[in-house]
Motif scaffolding. Structure first.
Motif, PDB file in Angstrom:
ATOM      1  N   GLU A 220      -3.702   4.811  -2.783  1.00 23.80           N
ATOM      2  CA  GLU A 220      -4.003   3.715  -3.710  1.00 23.80           C
ATOM      3  C   GLU A 220      -4.146   2.391  -2.968  1.00 23.80           C
ATOM      4  OE1 GLU A 220      -0.823   3.902  -6.488  1.00 23.80           O
ATOM      5  OE2 GLU A 220      -1.671   5.588  -7.628  1.00 23.80           O
ATOM      6  N   LEU A 221      -3.328   2.176  -1.935  1.00 18.03           N
ATOM      7  CA  LEU A 221      -3.441   0.966  -1.126  1.00 18.03           C
ATOM      8  C   LEU A 221      -4.806   0.909  -0.441  1.00 18.03           C
ATOM      9  CD1 LEU A 221      -2.120  -1.541   0.296  1.00 18.03           C
ATOM     10  CD2 LEU A 221      -1.463   0.041   2.123  1.00 18.03           C
ATOM     11  N   ALA A 222      -5.243   2.019   0.142  1.00 20.06           N
ATOM     12  CA  ALA A 222      -6.526   2.054   0.835  1.00 20.06           C
ATOM     13  C   ALA A 222      -7.679   1.793  -0.131  1.00 20.06           C
ATOM     14  CB  ALA A 222      -6.702   3.405   1.523  1.00 20.06           C
ATOM     15  N   GLU A 223      -7.608   2.379  -1.311  1.00 20.06           N
ATOM     16  CA  GLU A 223      -8.679   2.181  -2.294  1.00 20.06           C
ATOM     17  C   GLU A 223      -8.730   0.743  -2.799  1.00 20.06           C
ATOM     18  OE1 GLU A 223      -7.883   5.042  -5.297  1.00 20.06           O
ATOM     19  OE2 GLU A 223      -8.681   6.756  -4.146  1.00 20.06           O
ATOM     20  N   ALA A 224      -7.560   0.113  -2.942  1.00 19.42           N
ATOM     21  CA  ALA A 224      -7.514  -1.236  -3.507  1.00 19.42           C
ATOM     22  C   ALA A 224      -7.794  -2.323  -2.484  1.00 19.42           C
ATOM     23  CB  ALA A 224      -6.137  -1.472  -4.151  1.00 19.42           C
ATOM     24  N   THR A 225      -7.392  -2.110  -1.247  1.00 22.31           N
ATOM     25  CA  THR A 225      -7.471  -3.190  -0.249  1.00 22.31           C
ATOM     26  C   THR A 225      -8.302  -2.843   0.986  1.00 22.31           C
ATOM     27  OG1 THR A 225      -5.507  -2.481   0.990  1.00 22.31           O
ATOM     28  CG2 THR A 225      -5.151  -3.897  -0.939  1.00 22.31           C
TER      29      THR A 225
ATOM     30  N   ILE B 209      -1.104 -11.012   8.434  1.00 27.58           N
ATOM     31  CA  ILE B 209      -0.295 -10.717   7.251  1.00 27.58           C
ATOM     32  C   ILE B 209       0.855  -9.757   7.567  1.00 27.58           C
ATOM     33  CG2 ILE B 209      -2.183 -11.150   5.626  1.00 27.58           C
ATOM     34  CD1 ILE B 209      -2.630  -8.156   5.459  1.00 27.58           C
ATOM     35  N   LEU B 210       0.756  -9.071   8.714  1.00 30.94           N
ATOM     36  CA  LEU B 210       1.833  -8.186   9.160  1.00 30.94           C
ATOM     37  C   LEU B 210       2.162  -8.548  10.609  1.00 30.94           C
ATOM     38  CD1 LEU B 210       3.684  -5.772   8.426  1.00 30.94           C
ATOM     39  CD2 LEU B 210       1.903  -4.253   9.326  1.00 30.94           C
TER      40      LEU B 210
ATOM     41  N   SER C  48       7.356   2.648   3.125  1.00 27.24           N
ATOM     42  CA  SER C  48       6.096   2.664   2.383  1.00 27.24           C
ATOM     43  C   SER C  48       6.065   1.552   1.340  1.00 27.24           C
ATOM     44  CB  SER C  48       5.903   4.026   1.716  1.00 27.24           C
ATOM     45  OG  SER C  48       4.691   4.067   0.997  1.00 27.24           O
ATOM     46  N   ASP C  49       7.155   1.414   0.590  1.00 25.87           N
ATOM     47  CA  ASP C  49       7.216   0.351  -0.430  1.00 25.87           C
ATOM     48  C   ASP C  49       7.009  -1.025   0.193  1.00 25.87           C
ATOM     49  OD1 ASP C  49       7.698   2.217  -2.403  1.00 25.87           O
ATOM     50  OD2 ASP C  49       9.874   1.943  -2.397  1.00 25.87           O
ATOM     51  N   ARG C  50       7.667  -1.257   1.321  1.00 31.61           N
ATOM     52  CA  ARG C  50       7.586  -2.586   1.946  1.00 31.61           C
ATOM     53  C   ARG C  50       6.202  -2.844   2.527  1.00 31.61           C
ATOM     54  NH1 ARG C  50      11.666  -5.100   6.610  1.00 31.61           N
ATOM     55  NH2 ARG C  50      10.821  -7.233   6.494  1.00 31.61           N
ATOM     56  N   LEU C  51       5.626  -1.846   3.185  1.00 28.52           N
ATOM     57  CA  LEU C  51       4.289  -2.017   3.757  1.00 28.52           C
ATOM     58  C   LEU C  51       3.238  -2.217   2.672  1.00 28.52           C
ATOM     59  CD1 LEU C  51       4.396   0.607   6.641  1.00 28.52           C
ATOM     60  CD2 LEU C  51       3.922  -1.836   6.915  1.00 28.52           C
ATOM     61  N   VAL C  52       3.316  -1.428   1.621  1.00 23.37           N
ATOM     62  CA  VAL C  52       2.349  -1.564   0.522  1.00 23.37           C
ATOM     63  C   VAL C  52       2.446  -2.953  -0.102  1.00 23.37           C
ATOM     64  CG1 VAL C  52       1.800  -0.765  -1.811  1.00 23.37           C
ATOM     65  CG2 VAL C  52       2.171   0.900   0.025  1.00 23.37           C
ATOM     66  N   ALA C  53       3.660  -3.446  -0.302  1.00 26.56           N
ATOM     67  CA  ALA C  53       3.835  -4.784  -0.887  1.00 26.56           C
ATOM     68  C   ALA C  53       3.211  -5.849   0.005  1.00 26.56           C
ATOM     69  CB  ALA C  53       5.319  -5.071  -1.096  1.00 26.56           C
TER      70      ALA C  53
ATOM     71  N   LEU D 155       0.926  -5.558   2.516  1.00 31.41           N
ATOM     72  CA  LEU D 155      -0.516  -5.417   2.712  1.00 31.41           C
ATOM     73  C   LEU D 155      -1.303  -5.634   1.422  1.00 31.41           C
ATOM     74  CD1 LEU D 155      -0.491  -2.327   5.130  1.00 31.41           C
ATOM     75  CD2 LEU D 155      -0.826  -4.744   5.711  1.00 31.41           C
ATOM     76  N   SER D 156      -0.618  -5.601   0.279  1.00 37.14           N
ATOM     77  CA  SER D 156      -1.276  -5.893  -1.003  1.00 37.14           C
ATOM     78  C   SER D 156      -1.235  -7.382  -1.323  1.00 37.14           C
ATOM     79  CB  SER D 156      -0.601  -5.109  -2.128  1.00 37.14           C
ATOM     80  OG  SER D 156      -0.730  -3.720  -1.913  1.00 37.14           O
ATOM     81  N   GLY D 157      -0.614  -8.168  -0.466  1.00 29.23           N
ATOM     82  CA  GLY D 157      -0.529  -9.599  -0.697  1.00 29.23           C
ATOM     83  C   GLY D 157       0.661 -10.034  -1.519  1.00 29.23           C
ATOM     84  N   GLN D 158       1.581  -9.124  -1.778  1.00 25.33           N
ATOM     85  CA  GLN D 158       2.790  -9.466  -2.521  1.00 25.33           C
ATOM     86  C   GLN D 158       3.863  -9.995  -1.562  1.00 25.33           C
ATOM     87  OE1 GLN D 158       3.971  -5.943  -4.692  1.00 25.33           O
ATOM     88  NE2 GLN D 158       1.868  -5.490  -5.307  1.00 25.33           N
ATOM     89  N   PRO D 159       4.895 -10.651  -2.095  1.00 26.55           N
ATOM     90  CA  PRO D 159       5.978 -11.143  -1.229  1.00 26.55           C
ATOM     91  C   PRO D 159       6.669  -9.988  -0.513  1.00 26.55           C
ATOM     92  CG  PRO D 159       6.087 -12.163  -3.401  1.00 26.55           C
ATOM     93  CD  PRO D 159       5.066 -11.059  -3.498  1.00 26.55           C
ATOM     94  N   ASP D 160       7.070 -10.243   0.721  1.00 30.41           N
ATOM     95  CA  ASP D 160       7.793  -9.243   1.503  1.00 30.41           C
ATOM     96  C   ASP D 160       9.177  -9.026   0.891  1.00 30.41           C
ATOM     97  OD1 ASP D 160       9.015  -7.641   3.377  1.00 30.41           O
ATOM     98  OD2 ASP D 160       8.881  -9.094   5.024  1.00 30.41           O
TER      99      ASP D 160
END
Length: 243
Positions: free
Chosen positions: A79-84, A146-147, A178-183, A185-190
């Motif tokens: 889902e991360l790859a498809e969205a971003t 961003i990372l 996974s939760d932290r990386l997805v957050a 890389l999706s532009g959400q707060p770490d």
């Protein structure tokens, strides 16, 4: 006189025979003990090729993750790859090649999978060796804004390590990573690293698995060396006793 010389020569040949046999036995044991460990080692060359866009998100060669965890992480990363357009892959291995570190392994595998700057764009690789429980993250240059390196290090050395230090909880470690990386890389707060709870416990006296394996191997080698030494001597004295 001739018969006496013949007996001496026969005894010498018998001792030489058992000495050579004992040496051969020792060499076979050494090859078995130390060669087996080398055969189980893993390098980047042993992994199949993966290309950008390919839906291979988790390679659990060390078999430390449950099927449910692999499925959940794969869904998140898909889902991360498809969205971003940003792709994250997790790899676990069992035992590194001699002289290799988890950092050098991750770097080599990253270069193997993504050999050009274009292929490396938007790629992240998290690798873990379950013998040492060492983890490392390798990212493309374009994602370091961003990372950044300090955040990637925090994920590999805190988010992953805390559950492992608390009972080798590999599933939790990779789900949290996974939760932290997805957050991020999706532009959400770490969400940051996990909170470490300090528990005072008395030190246990039980040996770790690695220590037990090492002691067992040492005991086997010593026992075989003793046997290899005693058998020729005992054979020689028995031979003399019945002459």
């Amino acid at each position: 006189m001739i018969q006496h010389l013949s007996q001496i020569l026969n005894r010498e040949r018998l001792v030489q025979y058992f000495s050579v046999s004992a040496l051969a036995l020792i060499l076979m044991i050494q090859v078995w003990l130390f060669g087996a460990a080398a055969a189980l080692a893993t390098g980047a060359y042993s992994f199949p090729n993966v290309s950008p866009g390919e839906p291979t998100w988790v390679i659990d060669q060390a078999s430390v993750l449950s099927r449910l965890t692999r499925g959940e992480i794969s869904t998140q990363l898909e889902e991360l790859a498809e969205a971003t357009g940003k792709e994250v892959r997790f790899v676990t291995i069992h035992r590194l090649d001699y002289g290799e570190t988890i950092e050098s392994f991750a770097s080599q595998l990253f270069e193997k999978w993504f050999p050009t700057p274009e292929a490396q764009e938007n790629q992240v690789l998290l690798a873990l060796d379950n013998v040492t429980n060492g983890a490392a993250i390798h990212t493309s240059e374009g994602l370091r804004s961003i990372l950044p390196e300090e955040t990637a290090t925090s994920i590999s050395q805190e988010t992953v390590m805390v559950p492992l230090r608390n009972g080798n909880k590999y599933n939790q470690a990779f789900l949290d990573a996974s939760d932290r990386l997805v957050a991020i890389l999706s532009g959400q707060p770490d969400p940051g690293p996990p909170v470490i709870e300090v528990n005072i416990q008395t030190e246990g006296t039980f040996a770790k698995a690695e220590e037990t394996d090492s002691k067992s191997a040492t005991i086997i080698v010593v026992a075989l060396l003793v046997v290899a030494t005693v058998i020729p001597m005992a054979t020689y004295f028995l031979y003399q006793a019945f002459q």
